[in-house]
Design a protein around this motif. Structure first.
Motif, PDB file in Angstrom:
ATOM      1  N   ALA A  59       0.833  -1.207   0.000  1.00 34.55           N
ATOM      2  CA  ALA A  59       0.000   0.000   0.000  1.00 34.55           C
ATOM      3  C   ALA A  59       0.869   1.259   0.000  1.00 34.55           C
ATOM      4  O   ALA A  59       0.584   2.228  -0.715  1.00 34.55           O
ATOM      5  CB  ALA A  59      -0.934  -0.011   1.209  1.00 34.55           C
ATOM      6  N   GLU A  60       1.935   1.251   0.785  1.00 39.89           N
ATOM      7  CA  GLU A  60       2.784   2.438   0.856  1.00 39.89           C
ATOM      8  C   GLU A  60       3.492   2.702  -0.476  1.00 39.89           C
ATOM      9  O   GLU A  60       3.623   3.851  -0.897  1.00 39.89           O
ATOM     10  CB  GLU A  60       3.799   2.304   2.007  1.00 39.89           C
ATOM     11  N   ASN A  61       3.940   1.638  -1.115  1.00 43.12           N
ATOM     12  CA  ASN A  61       4.598   1.831  -2.409  1.00 43.12           C
ATOM     13  C   ASN A  61       3.631   2.372  -3.458  1.00 43.12           C
ATOM     14  O   ASN A  61       3.996   3.237  -4.258  1.00 43.12           O
ATOM     15  CB  ASN A  61       5.243   0.528  -2.892  1.00 43.12           C
ATOM     16  N   ILE A  62       2.413   1.876  -3.437  1.00 42.21           N
ATOM     17  CA  ILE A  62       1.417   2.381  -4.393  1.00 42.21           C
ATOM     18  C   ILE A  62       1.084   3.842  -4.058  1.00 42.21           C
ATOM     19  O   ILE A  62       1.008   4.695  -4.939  1.00 42.21           O
ATOM     20  CB  ILE A  62       0.147   1.499  -4.381  1.00 42.21           C
ATOM     21  N   ALA A  63       0.926   4.119  -2.776  1.00 45.65           N
ATOM     22  CA  ALA A  63       0.602   5.495  -2.360  1.00 45.65           C
ATOM     23  C   ALA A  63       1.721   6.476  -2.756  1.00 45.65           C
ATOM     24  O   ALA A  63       1.466   7.651  -2.998  1.00 45.65           O
ATOM     25  CB  ALA A  63       0.370   5.545  -0.856  1.00 45.65           C
ATOM     26  N   CYS A  64       2.953   5.968  -2.832  1.00 43.16           N
ATOM     27  CA  CYS A  64       4.077   6.822  -3.235  1.00 43.16           C
ATOM     28  C   CYS A  64       4.144   7.017  -4.747  1.00 43.16           C
ATOM     29  O   CYS A  64       5.009   7.743  -5.235  1.00 43.16           O
ATOM     30  CB  CYS A  64       5.392   6.223  -2.765  1.00 43.16           C
ATOM     31  N   GLU A 283      -2.659   9.196   3.822  1.00 44.47           N
ATOM     32  CA  GLU A 283      -4.102   9.043   3.605  1.00 44.47           C
ATOM     33  C   GLU A 283      -4.391   8.037   2.501  1.00 44.47           C
ATOM     34  O   GLU A 283      -5.291   7.217   2.602  1.00 44.47           O
ATOM     35  CB  GLU A 283      -4.739  10.412   3.308  1.00 44.47           C
ATOM     36  N   LYS A 284      -3.599   8.099   1.455  1.00 42.20           N
ATOM     37  CA  LYS A 284      -3.795   7.145   0.359  1.00 42.20           C
ATOM     38  C   LYS A 284      -3.488   5.717   0.834  1.00 42.20           C
ATOM     39  O   LYS A 284      -4.205   4.770   0.499  1.00 42.20           O
ATOM     40  CB  LYS A 284      -2.898   7.545  -0.823  1.00 42.20           C
ATOM     41  N   ASP A 291      -9.197  -1.455   1.562  1.00 38.68           N
ATOM     42  CA  ASP A 291      -9.813  -2.139   0.428  1.00 38.68           C
ATOM     43  C   ASP A 291      -9.136  -3.489   0.197  1.00 38.68           C
ATOM     44  O   ASP A 291      -8.254  -3.635  -0.640  1.00 38.68           O
ATOM     45  CB  ASP A 291      -9.685  -1.239  -0.815  1.00 38.68           C
ATOM     46  N   GLU A 292      -9.595  -4.503   0.951  1.00 39.23           N
ATOM     47  CA  GLU A 292      -8.984  -5.838   0.891  1.00 39.23           C
ATOM     48  C   GLU A 292      -8.972  -6.389  -0.532  1.00 39.23           C
ATOM     49  O   GLU A 292      -7.992  -6.979  -0.978  1.00 39.23           O
ATOM     50  CB  GLU A 292      -9.774  -6.822   1.762  1.00 39.23           C
ATOM     51  N   LYS A 293     -10.096  -6.171  -1.221  1.00 39.32           N
ATOM     52  CA  LYS A 293     -10.254  -6.746  -2.551  1.00 39.32           C
ATOM     53  C   LYS A 293      -9.237  -6.130  -3.520  1.00 39.32           C
ATOM     54  O   LYS A 293      -8.630  -6.826  -4.318  1.00 39.32           O
ATOM     55  CB  LYS A 293     -11.700  -6.482  -3.019  1.00 39.32           C
ATOM     56  N   TYR A 294      -9.055  -4.813  -3.420  1.00 35.75           N
ATOM     57  CA  TYR A 294      -8.112  -4.127  -4.303  1.00 35.75           C
ATOM     58  C   TYR A 294      -6.712  -4.699  -4.132  1.00 35.75           C
ATOM     59  O   TYR A 294      -6.049  -5.053  -5.109  1.00 35.75           O
ATOM     60  CB  TYR A 294      -8.126  -2.624  -4.002  1.00 35.75           C
TER      61      TYR A 294
END
Ligand code: TRP
Length: 326
Positions: A59-64, A283-284, A291-294
């Motif tokens: 999640a953090e890598n995607i948010a970045c 926040e992202k 969103d578990e499914k995502y």
């Protein structure tokens, strides 16, 4: 190709030392970015928090800014082919060279009661991660240079013995020196193991960030015009150069040089600029984690891309070694 160990939360040092480079590479290269969950078992055999950490690091890598549509973003344990390649490479790796690897010696010192074979062959598994995609460029920090050199040795041994299958992999950072992010207590770089208050995490809330930055070590202040800066002040300016508007940093430089600088104001400015940088990422990240499914879809798609590439390489590897008997 690069790997990220899921052993903790990402901090500003990880962002500027690694993730920022990944994001930049994704538009120019075919990229494979992996969560090194298997490597983490060499030092963290307790897996109760593994799932959470894997999800957070993704999640953090995607948010970045890492885009799972553009790159293969996957988990190491989802690509079983890597285990097979690791086995073959182990026959080409000598006990002596593995034992003298600095990261191995360091871990023996840190965990003398758990000197497992996985620790010893850590660089072999890392090599398998890289060459399973026949990758040439590996965006990593200085601390991984030694592992990359070992990877080139294993590649050359393989190619020499069984025929050219793999290109040599090299550390890569766009030919620039990576921005070092200093810790807030003057003790080197930001890192997850050291003083928690000296490291700003991408998960820190606004007030925690302010508290950490306002608590950064300073000195007595300049008393002579244009005096050299102490390490503490140099670090604060280095941080400002990463996060603040250049004209504002220039203004603080002038004030430092004519001895009118107020460190409290400088830190307040820096704190707000870091808050503004971290907040959208945090926040992202939180939205993605809900969103578990995502996240499940991302992992599945990433693994599919990585396995496709791995299967092709393993076909060549088995042929080259001579394991096809009919
Ligand atoms: N050893 C790397 C680290 O400690 C993580 C890693 C595992 C890696 N496999 C990799 C890095 C492959 C680059 C390529 O950070």
């Amino acid at each position: 190709m690069s790997g990220i160990r899921p052993t903790g939360f990402l901090h500003l040092g990880n962002y500027f030392g690694a993730v920022k480079n990944y994001v930049r590479m994704q538009d120019e290269y075919d990229c494979f970015f992996m969560v090194a969950d298997l490597h983490s078992l060499t030092t963290h055999p307790d897996t109760r928090e593994l799932k959470q950490h894997v999800r957070r690091v993704l999640a953090e890598n995607i948010a970045c800014g890492l885009d799972p549509e553009k790159v293969a973003l996957y988990c190491q344990s989802h690509v079983h082919e890597t285990g097979e390649l690791y086995l073959y490479l182990n026959m080409l790796a000598y006990k002596g060279e593995l034992e003298k690897t600095p990261t191995f010696k360091e871990k023996v010192r840190l965990q003398p009661d758990n000197v497992n074979a996985g620790l010893l062959t850590y660089p072999v598994l890392q090599t398998a991660d890289i060459i399973i995609h026949r990758a040439k460029l590996v965006p990593v920090g200085k601390d991984q240079e030694q592992h990359l050199e070992m990877a080139r040795n294993f590649v050359n041994r393989f190619n020499h013995r069984y025929g050219e299958v793999f290109p040599e992999p090299f550390a890569f950072n766009f030919g620039e020196t990576l921005a070092k992010v200093p810790s807030l207590d003057g003790s080197g770089k930001m890192s997850k193991s050291e003083n928690q208050m000296a490291t700003v995490y991408l998960s820190d809330d606004d007030d925690r960030i302010r508290k950490k930055i306002m608590g950064a070590t300073t000195d007595q202040g300049p008393t002579k015009l244009n005096s050299p800066k102490s390490v503490y002040i140099e670090n604060l300016f280095l941080l400002m150069r990463l996060f603040s508007d250049p004209t504002i940093v220039d203004q603080f430089e002038i004030e430092y040089n004519n001895c009118t600088v107020r460190y409290g104001d400088l830190k307040k400015q820096l704190a707000e600029d870091v808050v503004a940088f971290v907040r959208p990422i945090r926040e992202k990240t939180n939205a993605i984690l809900e969103d578990e499914k995502y996240l499940a879809d991302i992992m599945e798609k990433g693994a599919e891309k990585a396995r496709n590439s791995a299967r092709q390489t393993m076909q060549l590897v088995r042929e080259a070694i001579g394991l096809q008997y009919y």
